[in-house]
Every structure is written in C-alpha cells, then in structure tokens.
Design an enzyme around this catalytic site. Sequence first.
Site, PDB file in Angstrom:
ATOM      1  N   HIS A   1       3.353  -0.238  -2.763  1.00  0.00           N
ATOM      2  CA  HIS A   1       3.885  -1.472  -2.547  1.00  0.00           C
ATOM      3  C   HIS A   1       5.492  -1.657  -2.881  1.00  0.00           C
ATOM      4  O   HIS A   1       5.862  -2.772  -3.480  1.00  0.00           O
ATOM      5  CB  HIS A   1       3.282  -2.182  -3.903  1.00  0.00           C
ATOM      6  CG  HIS A   1       1.683  -2.418  -3.904  1.00  0.00           C
ATOM      7  ND1 HIS A   1       0.988  -2.174  -2.697  1.00  0.00           N
ATOM      8  CD2 HIS A   1       0.543  -2.362  -4.645  1.00  0.00           C
ATOM      9  CE1 HIS A   1      -0.284  -2.499  -2.815  1.00  0.00           C
ATOM     10  NE2 HIS A   1      -0.484  -2.370  -4.186  1.00  0.00           N
TER      11      HIS A   1
ATOM     12  N   GLN B   1      -7.398  -4.291   2.458  1.00  0.00           N
ATOM     13  CA  GLN B   1      -7.786  -3.344   1.265  1.00  0.00           C
ATOM     14  C   GLN B   1      -8.474  -4.132   0.382  1.00  0.00           C
ATOM     15  O   GLN B   1      -7.967  -5.151  -0.155  1.00  0.00           O
ATOM     16  CB  GLN B   1      -6.248  -3.004   0.650  1.00  0.00           C
ATOM     17  CG  GLN B   1      -6.450  -1.905  -0.427  1.00  0.00           C
ATOM     18  CD  GLN B   1      -6.375  -0.594  -0.072  1.00  0.00           C
ATOM     19  OE1 GLN B   1      -6.200  -0.342   0.925  1.00  0.00           O
ATOM     20  NE2 GLN B   1      -6.635   0.260  -0.940  1.00  0.00           N
TER      21      GLN B   1
ATOM     22  N   HIS C   1      -1.135 -10.209  -3.175  1.00  0.00           N
ATOM     23  CA  HIS C   1      -1.676  -9.379  -4.025  1.00  0.00           C
ATOM     24  C   HIS C   1      -2.693 -10.302  -5.286  1.00  0.00           C
ATOM     25  O   HIS C   1      -2.479  -9.790  -6.621  1.00  0.00           O
ATOM     26  CB  HIS C   1      -0.901  -8.334  -4.592  1.00  0.00           C
ATOM     27  CG  HIS C   1      -1.660  -7.374  -5.060  1.00  0.00           C
ATOM     28  ND1 HIS C   1      -2.261  -7.004  -6.323  1.00  0.00           N
ATOM     29  CD2 HIS C   1      -1.594  -5.604  -4.453  1.00  0.00           C
ATOM     30  CE1 HIS C   1      -2.666  -5.664  -6.319  1.00  0.00           C
ATOM     31  NE2 HIS C   1      -2.471  -4.997  -5.291  1.00  0.00           N
ATOM     32  N   SER C   2      -3.213 -11.424  -4.924  1.00  0.00           N
ATOM     33  CA  SER C   2      -3.946 -12.001  -5.974  1.00  0.00           C
ATOM     34  C   SER C   2      -5.365 -11.413  -6.464  1.00  0.00           C
ATOM     35  O   SER C   2      -5.979 -10.771  -5.498  1.00  0.00           O
ATOM     36  CB  SER C   2      -4.185 -13.484  -5.464  1.00  0.00           C
ATOM     37  OG  SER C   2      -3.192 -14.496  -5.824  1.00  0.00           O
ATOM     38  N   TYR C   3      -5.585 -11.446  -7.397  1.00  0.00           N
ATOM     39  CA  TYR C   3      -6.820 -10.826  -8.189  1.00  0.00           C
ATOM     40  C   TYR C   3      -7.655 -12.063  -8.530  1.00  0.00           C
ATOM     41  O   TYR C   3      -7.429 -12.722  -9.262  1.00  0.00           O
ATOM     42  CB  TYR C   3      -6.604 -10.227  -9.702  1.00  0.00           C
ATOM     43  CG  TYR C   3      -5.768  -9.091  -9.352  1.00  0.00           C
ATOM     44  CD1 TYR C   3      -4.582  -8.695  -9.187  1.00  0.00           C
ATOM     45  CD2 TYR C   3      -6.768  -7.431  -9.916  1.00  0.00           C
ATOM     46  CE1 TYR C   3      -3.900  -7.522  -9.155  1.00  0.00           C
ATOM     47  CE2 TYR C   3      -5.861  -6.328  -9.981  1.00  0.00           C
ATOM     48  CZ  TYR C   3      -4.693  -6.318  -9.463  1.00  0.00           C
ATOM     49  OH  TYR C   3      -3.865  -5.253  -9.526  1.00  0.00           O
TER      50      TYR C   3
ATOM     51  N   ASN D   1       0.893  -1.193   0.077  1.00  0.00           N
ATOM     52  CA  ASN D   1       0.048  -0.068   0.141  1.00  0.00           C
ATOM     53  C   ASN D   1       1.019   1.285  -0.005  1.00  0.00           C
ATOM     54  O   ASN D   1       2.090   1.088  -0.357  1.00  0.00           O
ATOM     55  CB  ASN D   1      -1.044   0.113   1.066  1.00  0.00           C
ATOM     56  CG  ASN D   1      -2.342   0.620   0.678  1.00  0.00           C
ATOM     57  OD1 ASN D   1      -2.493   1.894   0.195  1.00  0.00           O
ATOM     58  ND2 ASN D   1      -3.383  -0.062   0.729  1.00  0.00           N
ATOM     59  N   ARG D   2       0.318   2.398   0.252  1.00  0.00           N
ATOM     60  CA  ARG D   2       0.942   3.798  -0.019  1.00  0.00           C
ATOM     61  C   ARG D   2       1.543   4.270   1.537  1.00  0.00           C
ATOM     62  O   ARG D   2       0.982   4.296   2.389  1.00  0.00           O
ATOM     63  CB  ARG D   2      -0.245   4.723  -0.535  1.00  0.00           C
ATOM     64  CG  ARG D   2      -0.416   4.250  -1.944  1.00  0.00           C
ATOM     65  CD  ARG D   2      -1.309   5.112  -2.558  1.00  0.00           C
ATOM     66  NE  ARG D   2      -1.647   4.861  -3.762  1.00  0.00           N
ATOM     67  CZ  ARG D   2      -2.669   3.757  -4.261  1.00  0.00           C
ATOM     68  NH1 ARG D   2      -3.254   3.267  -3.259  1.00  0.00           N
ATOM     69  NH2 ARG D   2      -2.699   3.619  -5.538  1.00  0.00           N
TER      70      ARG D   2
ATOM     71  N   GLU E   1      -6.350  -7.471   0.264  1.00  0.00           N
ATOM     72  CA  GLU E   1      -5.151  -7.678   0.791  1.00  0.00           C
ATOM     73  C   GLU E   1      -5.160  -7.312   2.222  1.00  0.00           C
ATOM     74  O   GLU E   1      -5.247  -6.264   2.661  1.00  0.00           O
ATOM     75  CB  GLU E   1      -4.419  -6.455   0.023  1.00  0.00           C
ATOM     76  CG  GLU E   1      -4.549  -6.419  -1.484  1.00  0.00           C
ATOM     77  CD  GLU E   1      -4.224  -5.172  -2.160  1.00  0.00           C
ATOM     78  OE1 GLU E   1      -3.161  -4.488  -1.888  1.00  0.00           O
ATOM     79  OE2 GLU E   1      -5.013  -4.826  -2.927  1.00  0.00           O
TER      80      GLU E   1
ATOM     81  N   ASP F   1     -11.360   1.055  -3.544  1.00  0.00           N
ATOM     82  CA  ASP F   1      -9.803   0.834  -3.238  1.00  0.00           C
ATOM     83  C   ASP F   1      -9.486   1.415  -1.779  1.00  0.00           C
ATOM     84  O   ASP F   1      -8.802   2.374  -1.907  1.00  0.00           O
ATOM     85  CB  ASP F   1      -8.861   1.679  -4.384  1.00  0.00           C
ATOM     86  CG  ASP F   1      -7.457   1.335  -4.772  1.00  0.00           C
ATOM     87  OD1 ASP F   1      -7.054   0.384  -3.877  1.00  0.00           O
ATOM     88  OD2 ASP F   1      -6.984   1.599  -5.400  1.00  0.00           O
TER      89      ASP F   1
HETATM   90  C1  BGC Z   1      -3.843  -0.640  -4.649  1.00  0.00           C
HETATM   91  C2  BGC Z   1      -4.264   0.214  -5.800  1.00  0.00           C
HETATM   92  C3  BGC Z   1      -3.288  -0.218  -7.063  1.00  0.00           C
HETATM   93  C4  BGC Z   1      -3.137  -1.446  -7.173  1.00  0.00           C
HETATM   94  C5  BGC Z   1      -2.204  -2.112  -8.223  1.00  0.00           C
HETATM   95  C6  BGC Z   1      -3.855  -2.099  -5.003  1.00  0.00           C
HETATM   96  O1  BGC Z   1      -3.370  -2.751  -3.865  1.00  0.00           O
HETATM   97  O2  BGC Z   1      -4.560  -0.368  -3.540  1.00  0.00           O
HETATM   98  O3  BGC Z   1      -4.276   1.413  -5.821  1.00  0.00           O
HETATM   99  O4  BGC Z   1      -3.618   0.575  -8.127  1.00  0.00           O
HETATM  100  O5  BGC Z   1      -3.023  -2.184  -6.086  1.00  0.00           O
HETATM  101  O6  BGC Z   1      -2.297  -2.809  -9.142  1.00  0.00           O
END
Ligand code: BGC
Length: 379
Positions: free
Chosen positions: A133, A317, A207-209, A107-108, A344, A279
């Site tokens: 990340h 997240q 970070h799996s989708y 994250n940020r 996440e 998000d």
């Molecule tokens: C974030 C998104 C970001 C993405 C990257 C996520 O974990 O929250 O803002 O764009 O990751 O693919």
Amino acid sequence: MKKLSLFCVLFAGMTILYSCAQNKKDTAVNEKTVFGKLPDGREVYQYTLTNKSGATVKVINFGAIVTSLTVLDRKGKLEDVVTGYDSLQGYMDGSSYFGAIVGRYGNRIGKGQFTLEGKNYQVTVNDGVNHLHGGKIGFSKELWTANTVQDSAGPSLQLTYISKDGEEGYPGKVTLSVTYTLTDKNELRIAYKGTTDKTTILNPTHHSYFNLSGSFNNTILDHLLTIEADSITPVDKGLITTGKYLDVTKTPMDFRTPTSIGARINDKFEQLAFGKGYDHNWVLKNYSKGKLRKAAEVYEQKSGRLMTVYTDQPGLQFYSGNFLDGTAKGKGVSYQLRTGLCLEAQCYPDSPNKPEFPSVTLKPGEVYQQTTIYQFTTK
Ligand code: BGC
C-alpha cells in the site's frame, strides 16, 4: 369573506414554507470544518457532502480518507457503514488504512523490487519482506489539497496529491487527483486521474471497511457477497501472487452466486490459511480498459442495505478484515475481527513482477484513470 381571505393567506404561507423546505432538500450541501492539526502545524479539514436523499459522506484531506458514510436502510434510517477513528491522531497512528486512498501501489510488491525500462528499483519494505500500500507513509498518510467541484450528479470534492520523484523509492513525480462524488442516486463515485514526469508504476485504490448492518458490534460474516469472477490470483505465504490463476469452481473462493462470507471462511483450504481468511484478488470478468462494469454486490438482510460495486479495473481485492483485533477504536467501539470488509478495485497484486498480468506502468504524457462506484440501494 374575512374568513376566506384569512384562509387564503394561511394557504399561501404554508405553500411558501413547503416550497422552501423542498428547495432546501434539493440543495446539495458542502460543509468544511477543521478536523485536526498535523505535528508540523498544517491544518486538516473535514468536508461533508450531503445528497438529495440526505445520505452523507465525510472526507478529510489527510490520506483522502472517507471518515464516515451514512446511507439509508430499508426503513429509511441513515446509518454509518464505514469504520473510522474519532480523531486525526487515530488516522495518523492507525495501520489498517481505514477509508484511505492507498498508493502509489495499492497491495503488495514482492520484496519491494521491480524493473522498469531496464532499471532496478527498490521501494520501501513495510510488510515483512514485502511492500504494501505505498510504503511506510504512502499516499494514505500525506496531506492532500482539496477543492469542491461542480458536478450535476451530486456534491463533489477533488483531492490532489503530488508525490515527489524518489518518494518511498518510486521513480518520477506523480500527480494524482481523486474526486469523490456522492451522487443523488446514492452512489459514492471515485474518479482517479494520475500523471508522471518519468516512467513509473501507479495502482491506487480505495480502502474503506464496510459494514452494512448499522452497528460495528456486528461482524460482516452474515453479509451475502457476490463477485463477478471465475478465478482468483492465488498467493504464497507472504500473500504475493504466484503468477497463476485459480478457478473458483468448487472452492470457498466461489462467490458467483450470493453467499454469506462466514459460510466457508474456516474451511480447510490453503489459500484461506495463507490469508487468515479472505484476502485475495478476484479476476473480474469482462475487463476492457476504461470500461465500467459490475464487479460485486454485498447484501445485509436485516437492514436491507445492498451495496453494488462497479469498476473499470481488472481486479478486486476482497479482504474480510482478518487483522482487525480490537486494537483500533472509534465510533464507540473497538473494531473486532471481521467487523468490516474491503473491496479494493485494482490491478493484480505484484503486477510489476508478473508480465502476464495487466500492466501498471505509467509513462510521461499518459494519463492514469480509474472509476469505481459503490452504489447503495435497499431490498
Ligand atoms: C490487504 C491486507 C492488509 C490490509 C491492511 C488489505 O488491503 O489485502 O493484507 O492486511 O489491507 O489493513
């Protein structure tokens, strides 16, 4: 008599064959194949873990990335439920963090700046003016070492990455081990362990989708989501947390009962405008350090697949794949807007600059630990 003994031989033979087949089914399989080569010549391997019900997870030691995860639907059909590329090049070039372990800080971090023990640090800025990340390369584009490990719960793979002092601007040499276990209860269990030699910050996540429908041509908008949280940590335009909490009651962020992701995603609501959809970090209920509890559930009605997430982390997240735009390709499709969702487990975003949030500081002698489980059942 002859007939009877022939029958006995046949019967015994069939029994042996049947028990061999059963034994085979009971044996967890770990396979290792070459996945590709990095420009510097180092080989990347793909490991396949198969559990007793035939579910599989494939993991590469580049970024500790889950490249595929097949789980049963209501009718017993195995299908892949995570997005992925077809080759190493895809993972090297991609900017979506498909399947990866992200870190050192998932994250940020606002402007990539924070202070630790009176010292100011500047880490790589790679998301506008902010850090995201782990920076330009981060843990998700590094080569990890992999070892298969014995676990009675199911086939298991441990990956370790040693991050140098100063990497991406972070202080201290960090050693992080991540163990993926595909348990015989159809859970993908992710256990993290990290240490440092200087005070630093550590907040890795997975970070799996996910798309539980069985086809990446479908969006995730009809998936029903439940999140065990009464509030989120709202963000500003740059998706940096404000330090406040926002009660989800009577807002599109309320997922306390199963609600389809698409139901309110286009509502006029400032937080959704900032995130271009969902998000955000949900403040999970009942946080107590090291205690695993249910965090979320995702249900896809047509396939009957139900994914339940358990974690010991304070936050989750939920990202609804708002930046997928057809550029990333793999598994026979171009991943269109919202064809995957991430859940996440993490500490709250920008926590190094928010003393009121749970801390991500790790000191020498301490051990960072996280367990997160994605469990698959059907109903
Ligand atoms: C974030 C998104 C970001 C993405 C990257 C996520 O974990 O929250 O803002 O764009 O990751 O693919």
